[in-house]
Design a protein around this motif. Structure first.
Motif, PDB file in Angstrom:
ATOM      1  N   UNK A 561      80.621  42.209  18.941  1.00 38.35           N
ATOM      2  CA  UNK A 561      80.089  43.596  18.089  1.00 38.35           C
ATOM      3  C   UNK A 561      80.542  43.006  16.355  1.00 38.35           C
ATOM      4  N   UNK A 562      81.731  42.357  16.208  1.00 42.23           N
ATOM      5  CA  UNK A 562      81.945  42.097  14.712  1.00 42.23           C
ATOM      6  C   UNK A 562      81.043  40.825  14.381  1.00 42.23           C
ATOM      7  N   UNK A 563      80.538  40.138  15.077  1.00 37.93           N
ATOM      8  CA  UNK A 563      79.851  38.917  14.788  1.00 37.93           C
ATOM      9  C   UNK A 563      78.535  39.491  14.630  1.00 37.93           C
ATOM     10  N   UNK A 564      78.067  40.468  15.268  1.00 40.35           N
ATOM     11  CA  UNK A 564      76.596  41.036  15.100  1.00 40.35           C
ATOM     12  C   UNK A 564      75.849  40.232  16.209  1.00 40.35           C
ATOM     13  N   UNK A 565      76.300  39.903  17.422  1.00 40.69           N
ATOM     14  CA  UNK A 565      75.513  39.518  18.519  1.00 40.69           C
ATOM     15  C   UNK A 565      74.299  40.028  18.633  1.00 40.69           C
ATOM     16  N   UNK A 566      73.286  39.072  18.798  1.00 43.54           N
ATOM     17  CA  UNK A 566      71.910  39.531  19.077  1.00 43.54           C
ATOM     18  C   UNK A 566      70.828  39.729  17.981  1.00 43.54           C
ATOM     19  N   UNK A 567      71.549  39.547  16.748  1.00 42.42           N
ATOM     20  CA  UNK A 567      70.607  39.560  15.781  1.00 42.42           C
ATOM     21  C   UNK A 567      69.718  38.419  15.650  1.00 42.42           C
ATOM     22  N   UNK A 568      68.821  38.493  14.700  1.00 37.95           N
ATOM     23  CA  UNK A 568      67.825  37.380  14.632  1.00 37.95           C
ATOM     24  C   UNK A 568      68.488  36.425  13.859  1.00 37.95           C
ATOM     25  N   UNK A 569      67.989  34.872  14.156  1.00 39.10           N
ATOM     26  CA  UNK A 569      68.741  33.976  13.419  1.00 39.10           C
ATOM     27  C   UNK A 569      67.465  33.138  13.005  1.00 39.10           C
ATOM     28  N   UNK A 570      67.839  32.413  11.758  1.00 38.78           N
ATOM     29  CA  UNK A 570      66.593  31.465  11.260  1.00 38.78           C
ATOM     30  C   UNK A 570      66.507  30.354  12.036  1.00 38.78           C
ATOM     31  N   UNK A 571      65.321  29.777  11.880  1.00 39.27           N
ATOM     32  CA  UNK A 571      65.428  28.435  12.555  1.00 39.27           C
ATOM     33  C   UNK A 571      66.009  27.298  12.382  1.00 39.27           C
ATOM     34  N   UNK A 572      66.715  26.749  13.399  1.00 39.64           N
ATOM     35  CA  UNK A 572      67.642  25.700  13.276  1.00 39.64           C
ATOM     36  C   UNK A 572      69.156  26.469  13.302  1.00 39.64           C
ATOM     37  N   UNK A 573      69.154  27.600  13.493  1.00 43.54           N
ATOM     38  CA  UNK A 573      70.765  28.357  13.331  1.00 43.54           C
ATOM     39  C   UNK A 573      70.860  28.906  14.937  1.00 43.54           C
ATOM     40  N   UNK A 574      72.290  29.210  15.132  1.00 42.50           N
ATOM     41  CA  UNK A 574      72.371  29.785  16.397  1.00 42.50           C
ATOM     42  C   UNK A 574      73.772  30.224  16.389  1.00 42.50           C
ATOM     43  N   UNK A 575      73.859  31.308  17.456  1.00 42.42           N
ATOM     44  CA  UNK A 575      75.408  31.726  17.571  1.00 42.42           C
ATOM     45  C   UNK A 575      75.624  31.410  19.285  1.00 42.42           C
ATOM     46  N   UNK A 576      76.834  31.242  19.558  1.00 39.78           N
ATOM     47  CA  UNK A 576      77.245  30.770  20.692  1.00 39.78           C
ATOM     48  C   UNK A 576      78.753  31.656  20.878  1.00 39.78           C
ATOM     49  N   UNK A 577      79.006  31.877  22.073  1.00 42.20           N
ATOM     50  CA  UNK A 577      80.383  32.521  22.435  1.00 42.20           C
ATOM     51  C   UNK A 577      81.181  31.901  23.604  1.00 42.20           C
ATOM     52  N   UNK A 578      82.491  32.172  23.634  1.00 42.22           N
ATOM     53  CA  UNK A 578      83.411  31.606  24.693  1.00 42.22           C
ATOM     54  C   UNK A 578      84.498  32.717  24.818  1.00 42.22           C
ATOM     55  N   UNK A 579      84.967  32.738  26.065  1.00 41.35           N
ATOM     56  CA  UNK A 579      86.012  33.580  26.336  1.00 41.35           C
ATOM     57  C   UNK A 579      87.213  32.683  26.804  1.00 41.35           C
ATOM     58  N   UNK A 580      88.400  32.846  26.326  1.00 38.71           N
ATOM     59  CA  UNK A 580      89.514  32.225  26.666  1.00 38.71           C
ATOM     60  C   UNK A 580      90.706  33.112  27.188  1.00 38.71           C
ATOM     61  N   UNK A 581      91.080  33.117  28.657  1.00 38.29           N
ATOM     62  CA  UNK A 581      92.186  33.462  29.190  1.00 38.29           C
ATOM     63  C   UNK A 581      93.164  32.623  29.688  1.00 38.29           C
ATOM     64  N   UNK A 582      94.343  32.681  28.841  1.00 38.55           N
ATOM     65  CA  UNK A 582      95.554  31.635  29.119  1.00 38.55           C
ATOM     66  C   UNK A 582      96.642  32.113  28.100  1.00 38.55           C
ATOM     67  N   UNK A 583      98.021  31.735  28.767  1.00 40.68           N
ATOM     68  CA  UNK A 583      99.181  31.702  28.062  1.00 40.68           C
ATOM     69  C   UNK A 583      99.518  33.254  27.922  1.00 40.68           C
ATOM     70  N   UNK A 584      99.092  33.998  28.738  1.00 43.52           N
ATOM     71  CA  UNK A 584      99.320  35.613  28.802  1.00 43.52           C
ATOM     72  C   UNK A 584      98.664  36.325  27.596  1.00 43.52           C
TER      73      UNK A 584
END
Length: 718
Positions: A561-584
């Motif tokens: 949400x804060x990153x604006x996921x799903x917004x249109x990106x310019x050519x040569x640009x992109x967004x990627x996500x990842x989830x980390x669950x560790x160390x409590x």
């Protein structure tokens, strides 16, 4: 959802008391470990092994069992005690704890160390109870003085006040009498709603000294009569010193002595310049030993071969094999993670003086108790005669959990009659590290008839660091760190994790989160692949299999949400996500990149969300996410070590670079407010950024990377 945000640019018994000196209250507690309580007589628990001292003048001193290496331990840990003690944090003084495994052993590990994102987790309850008990004793002392009920008195800002009459006594005035008060049992702790320090962005206690130059790191140690040593170890792993002609080195002005060890030689001089000049003048012949032809390619071949055999079954839930036998479609991928150096900003260093009656060590270490034990063993002396004088650390990242550089300095100092400061060059450090292991991962996902993921298999090979460092931490013979987070946080009914331990000529060690950092990368990259293959949005694909982990889902959605996921990106640009669950803790991030036709990657933005339970020092938590992001992105973009002929080719920051200030993107860190117990934050930022980066690169270029680092040649347009 309540969040706190900052944007950047770029158990059992715990308390005993004794009467302190000079009328002061000495109050000591220990973090329980390995039956230490049963082994210690009461007299041994009090000064000098105290964590909290309140002097007659009112000074409050916390002897911190965890070291400060930039992560904010010297603020967060005192905050816990000061919260319940009711003192102004700015008036608390912090001291390094001496080496003492019994008093300062970490409750999670049974050893005196700082690592695994576990300092606040280990201190959360004991430190607060220590502060609360001390406060109760001080209030009782005041009530006794005035002949009133303790319940009619209140403590605040280091002063006890009789609420009806307004009479006041400071903690310093009460210290001597408080020392004779009975130790309270079942100490009540504040509810979170009453916290005044915990959960705030309090000013860090270490900033003033680091700003005005008075802060002391290991490399700053100065001892009367001290000389300086430059050292060179055999460049080939496992090699030895064959011979050395030191005639030219001894002719260098200022050189005092040349010391030989089994696998190294040191030149001792009046100052660093002469020591290094003398070292360069040595004519050294090395016995390169059996690893002279070992290479990175050979290491990878060994990992691949190991995976053809049967590994250690770390997890086997459900019936993955039957799914496949029953016709479930299986998607597979192989990932390779490189071995990495720590590259701490402060060079490895240690000053040692060996006397007839004992050994003094001045250094910065994450494991003071281990250093004491290993020096004693190397010099064949009683550990009680080895004194570790610990300093601030100019970067730890797991490298200073190791004590090789300390033992080496001790062996050198044993051969001379004066204190010696041994300082490694950057080249010596880069080529004689204990590296983050190289890993080969084979992942598979079983899909049902509708293409929904229902079974996950993760087989991987690499070094088992715990087997060398702390075998007692292993469970059923399996390295618990290596398999940490290897099963993924996703709710697949069928899961298999199989580990193939492989040891090579290359020494390996902990590196700002080995298991979760490695496993998060391969799993989150694979999840992105599966989403693309299913023609699904990566967020929606993950959301569908996170019903059992609401905290994980919450941080993922917040980051998106804060990153604006799903917004249109310019050519040569992109967004990627990842989830980390560790160390409590739970964390997620979205990274935005741009990739030019030459394959050069520009980092545009990092947006992270973290739920670490109750945050103690909010500013410190966010700073750790920022720091971990920079460290992890550095490794993902530039962490390439070449191993040929048994040695590491890279030698300094010109060929093993770090992110420059102009390369660091804006980093947003959104902190989720939580009433859960604290989780760790020192490493989770590092774990989440590499997979988010490669996923963003795929979104920008359509090229899937299963091996780090990200290199322009892989992304160059045809």
């Amino acid at each position: 959802m309540d969040t706190q945000t900052r944007q950047s640019t770029g158990r059992r018994a715990f308390l005993k008391t004794s009467l302190g000196t000079a009328g002061g209250l000495v109050l000591s507690f220990y973090l329980p470990s390995a039956g230490a309580a049963e082994k210690m007589a009461p007299a041994a628990v009090f000064a000098p092994n105290a964590y909290l001292r309140i002097a007659a003048g009112g000074a409050v001193t916390v002897v911190c069992p965890f070291v400060e290496m930039g992560q904010g331990a010297y603020t967060a840990i005192p905050m816990l005690l000061a919260e319940e003690l009711e003192v102004d944090l700015a008036k608390v003084r912090v001291e390094h704890a001496p080496a003492d495994e019994k008093l300062y052993g970490h409750p999670l590990f049974g050893a005196q160390l700082t690592g695994a994102s576990a300092s606040v987790r280990g201190a959360w309850e004991p430190m607060r109870k220590a502060g609360a008990a001390a406060r109760i004793m001080l209030v009782s002392a005041a009530a006794s003085t005035w002949g009133v009920e303790p319940s009619s008195c209140a403590a605040a800002q280091g002063v006890v006040t009789h609420q009806a009459s307004g009479r006041k006594l400071s903690y310093g005035e009460l210290a001597a009498k408080a020392a004779g008060m009975p130790v309270p049992k079942d100490v009540p702790l504040k509810p979170a709603a009453s916290f005044r320090l915990v959960g705030t962005a309090a000013k860090r206690l270490d900033v003033p000294s680091k700003t005005n130059g008075t802060a002391k790191f290991g490399i700053d140690a100065q001892v009367p009569g001290m000389k300086v040593a430059a050292v060179a170890a055999c460049p080939v792993f496992g090699g030895k010193l064959a011979s050395v002609d030191d005639s030219k080195a001894r002719a260098v002005k200022g050189v005092r002595q040349v010391v030989k060890l089994d696998n190294a030689v040191a030149v001792i001089a009046d100052h660093t310049g002469a020591a290094r000049k003398g070292l360069a003048a040595l004519a050294i012949t090395w016995d390169e030993g059996p690893n002279a032809k070992f290479s990175g390619a050979e290491w990878e071949r060994q990992l691949e071969a190991a995976m053809k055999g049967k590994g250690q079954m770390a997890l086997n839930e459900g019936a993955y094999a039957k799914l496949v036998e029953g016709g479930a479609r299986q998607v597979e991928a192989t990932y390779v993670m490189p071995f990495l150096a720590h590259a701490t900003m402060e060079p490895m260093n240690c000053t040692v003086q060996v006397r007839k009656d004992g050994v003094d060590v001045w250094t910065g270490t994450q494991a003071a108790g281990r250093a004491q034990a290993f020096v004693a063993k190397a010099l064949n002396v009683d550990p009680a005669t080895v004194r570790i004088n610990n300093f601030l650390l100019g970067g730890g990242f797991g490298r200073r959990l190791e004590v090789d550089y300390i033992v080496q300095a001790a062996l050198i100092a044993r051969q001379v009659a004066y204190p010696v400061k041994v300082i490694w060059s950057r080249e010596e450090d880069m080529q004689h590290d204990l590296y983050r292991p190289l890993y080969r991962d084979e992942l598979a996902m079983a899909l049902d008839a509708q293409g929904k993921p229902v079974g996950f298999r993760h087989r991987f090979a690499g070094s088992a660091i715990e087997a060398r460092y702390a075998p007692m931490w292993m469970k059923d013979g399996i390295d618990t760190d290596a398999i940490d987070a290897a099963a993924s946080p996703y709710d697949f009914a069928h899961k298999v994790v199989e580990f193939h331990p492989v040891e090579t000529a290359v020494p390996t060690g902990f590196w700002r989160g080995v298991g979760p950092t490695h496993n998060t990368f391969v799993i989150e990259g694979f999840m992105d692949e599966l989403a693309v293959a299913a023609k699904a949005d990566p967020l929606a694909y993950r959301r569908a299999v996170l019903s059992k982990e609401p905290r994980a889902l919450a941080v993922l959605e917040l980051a998106a949400q804060k990153a604006g996921w799903g917004k249109t990106m310019a050519p040569g640009s992109g967004m990627g996500m990842a989830l980390a669950v560790a160390w409590g803790s739970y964390a997620a991030c979205v990274i935005e990149v741009a990739v030019d036709p030459a394959g050069q990657v520009s980092l545009k933005r990092v947006v992270a969300a973290i739920d670490c339970g109750q945050a103690v020092h909010t500013d410190g938590v966010i700073a750790q996410i920022e720091s971990g992001s920079v460290y992890g992105l550095t490794a993902a973009l530039y962490g390439k070590l070449t191993l040929e002929n048994g040695r590491v080719a890279q030698s300094n920051f010109h060929d093993y670079p770090v992110l420059r200030m102009n390369e660091v993107p804006p980093i947003e860190a959104h902190l989720v407010k939580s009433g859960e117990a604290p989780g760790g934050v020192g490493e989770i930022g590092c774990a989440m950024v590499a997979p988010a980066l490669v996923n963003a690169v795929f979104a920008a270029t359509g090229k899937r990377l299963r091996r780090l680092p990200v290199e322009a040649e892989q992304l160059k347009q045809a």
